[in-house]
Structures are given as structure tokens and as C-alpha cells.
Write a protein that holds these residues in place. Structure first.
Motif, PDB file in Angstrom:
ATOM      1  N   LYS A 107       0.785  -1.313  -0.330  1.00 28.51           N
ATOM      2  CA  LYS A 107      -0.154   0.139   0.140  1.00 28.51           C
ATOM      3  C   LYS A 107       0.943   1.319  -0.075  1.00 28.51           C
ATOM      4  O   LYS A 107       2.005   1.423   0.577  1.00 28.51           O
ATOM      5  CB  LYS A 107      -1.015   0.057   1.138  1.00 28.51           C
ATOM      6  CG  LYS A 107      -1.873  -1.079   1.240  1.00 28.51           C
ATOM      7  CD  LYS A 107      -2.722  -0.953   2.506  1.00 28.51           C
ATOM      8  CE  LYS A 107      -3.833  -2.018   2.755  1.00 28.51           C
ATOM      9  NZ  LYS A 107      -4.475  -2.057   3.813  1.00 28.51           N
ATOM     10  N   LYS A 108       0.565   2.156  -0.665  1.00 30.28           N
ATOM     11  CA  LYS A 108       1.154   3.356  -0.770  1.00 30.28           C
ATOM     12  C   LYS A 108       0.731   4.421   0.352  1.00 30.28           C
ATOM     13  O   LYS A 108      -0.399   5.136   0.308  1.00 30.28           O
ATOM     14  CB  LYS A 108       1.131   4.273  -2.139  1.00 30.28           C
ATOM     15  CG  LYS A 108       1.777   3.594  -3.207  1.00 30.28           C
ATOM     16  CD  LYS A 108       1.686   4.143  -4.541  1.00 30.28           C
ATOM     17  CE  LYS A 108       2.562   3.569  -5.569  1.00 30.28           C
ATOM     18  NZ  LYS A 108       2.399   4.340  -6.728  1.00 30.28           N
ATOM     19  N   ASP A 109       1.455   4.304   1.383  1.00 34.90           N
ATOM     20  CA  ASP A 109       1.008   5.259   2.470  1.00 34.90           C
ATOM     21  C   ASP A 109       1.216   6.583   2.381  1.00 34.90           C
ATOM     22  O   ASP A 109       2.103   7.176   1.727  1.00 34.90           O
ATOM     23  CB  ASP A 109       1.918   4.975   3.726  1.00 34.90           C
ATOM     24  CG  ASP A 109       1.351   5.322   5.153  1.00 34.90           C
ATOM     25  OD1 ASP A 109       0.964   6.823   5.123  1.00 34.90           O
ATOM     26  OD2 ASP A 109       1.384   4.692   6.133  1.00 34.90           O
ATOM     27  N   PRO A 110       0.055   7.464   2.447  1.00 38.58           N
ATOM     28  CA  PRO A 110      -0.010   9.157   2.000  1.00 38.58           C
ATOM     29  C   PRO A 110       1.082   9.531   2.667  1.00 38.58           C
ATOM     30  O   PRO A 110       1.468  10.664   2.169  1.00 38.58           O
ATOM     31  CB  PRO A 110      -1.528   9.228   2.350  1.00 38.58           C
ATOM     32  CG  PRO A 110      -2.193   8.046   2.691  1.00 38.58           C
ATOM     33  CD  PRO A 110      -1.309   6.940   2.782  1.00 38.58           C
ATOM     34  N   ILE A 111       1.448   9.217   4.002  1.00 32.98           N
ATOM     35  CA  ILE A 111       2.347  10.203   4.636  1.00 32.98           C
ATOM     36  C   ILE A 111       3.777  10.097   4.053  1.00 32.98           C
ATOM     37  O   ILE A 111       4.727  11.126   3.925  1.00 32.98           O
ATOM     38  CB  ILE A 111       2.718   9.518   6.137  1.00 32.98           C
ATOM     39  CG1 ILE A 111       3.295  10.612   6.974  1.00 32.98           C
ATOM     40  CG2 ILE A 111       3.408   8.257   5.994  1.00 32.98           C
ATOM     41  CD1 ILE A 111       3.262  10.234   8.427  1.00 32.98           C
TER      42      ILE A 111
END
Length: 155
Positions: free
Chosen positions: A58-62
Motif C-alpha cells: 500500500k502506498k501510505d499517504p504520509i
């Protein structure tokens, strides 16, 4: 793709702890005023959540700074650090970045007024930087000596 920094680095280039200088965690536990030692930071919710997302692809928005750079064909810090550091999946402090002061007599194009006093005092900053207000935060000086003294760095 994983980021080695979430497994082994604590960055104090601003008055909070994070895996790199691009991440600005909202978690009050990561604020330097609330940190008593370094030993449990890599196991904190912020670090654990980032690693968990990476493990699930998953591409963490942080981590948007790196994702955005990579989508534009730019080598991000994540790609660079993964390339130059030894590959590991263990959580162990191996890198500690500390900014003791923001006094700097250079105006590097990759820097901002909040990390360089020269940029901060320049008239060019408000005309050269998009969203200058976002970069003009002045961080108070903080004492990291107590945190290091309370930490077991022998590992």
C-alpha cells in the motif's frame, strides 16, 4: 516497494521524530517534547503503520513526497536509500539524523527557509518558492541531549 528508512532511521531534522525529513507525523507522541528516549520510537504506531502498509504494497499517504517524485521519473530518497543501504527486514536503529541548529550560510535549491537560515532571511524565498507560507515555519530550538542520555545506544 519498501523503504529501508522505516526500519532503521530516526530523523530529528524538525522538532519531531520520523523515518525521514519528508514525513511530518501528526502523532503527538512523535513530538520531541514528548519523547524521553530513542529505544521505542522504531516500534511506535507511526513507524509500525508505515511498515505494515509497505508490507501490504500500500502506498501510505504520509510518504507522498517519494511516491510523487517516482511517478514523475525522479529518483526519490526512498529509492536512493534502498539502493545504497544494506537490505534488511529487521527493525533496528542504524541511522540517527539530528539537526541541532538551522543556521546555514548556503541557499541550496533543495532546501527551504524552515531548514536554512540563509533561505529564511532571503528576499528570494517569497518570490522563488511556491507556497512560501508552507515553508516559512520557524522551529524552536530544542534540547535533544536528555533524549540521548536516556537511550540505550549500545545495540
Amino acid at each position: 516497494m519498501k523503504c529501508i528508512l522505516a526500519y532503521e532511521e530516526i530523523d530529528f531534522s524538525r522538532p519531531y521524530a520520523s523515518p525521514c525529513c519528508h514525513i511530518m507525523p501528526d502523532d503527538p507522541a512523535m513530538n520531541i517534547k514528548n519523547i524521553t528516549n530513542l529505544n521505542k520510537l522504531l516500534d511506535s504506531e507511526v513507524y509500525s503503520f508505515i511498515r505494515e502498509n509497505m508490507d501490504q504494497d500500500k502506498k501510505d499517504p504520509i510518504c507522498n513526497v517519494c511516491w510523487n517524485e517516482e511517478s514523475r521519473g525522479i529518483i526519490s530518497d526512498r529509492v536512493l536509500e534502498n539502493h545504497i543501504r544494506e537490505k534488511r527486514n529487521t527493525v533496528e536503529l542504524r541511522s540517527l539524523k539530528i539537526a541541532l541548529d538551522y543556521t546555514c550560510n548556503m541557499m541550496c535549491r533543495i532546501c527551504t527557509p524552515m531548514l536554512s537560515s540563509k533561505w529564511g532571511s532571503s528576499n528570494l524565498a517569497d518570490t522563488s518558492l511556491k507556497n512560501y507560507e508552507d515553508y516559512s515555519v520557524k522551529y524552536p530550538k530544542y534540547d535533544i541531549k536528555n533524549i540521548i542520555e536516556n537511550s540505550d545506544l549500545s545495540k
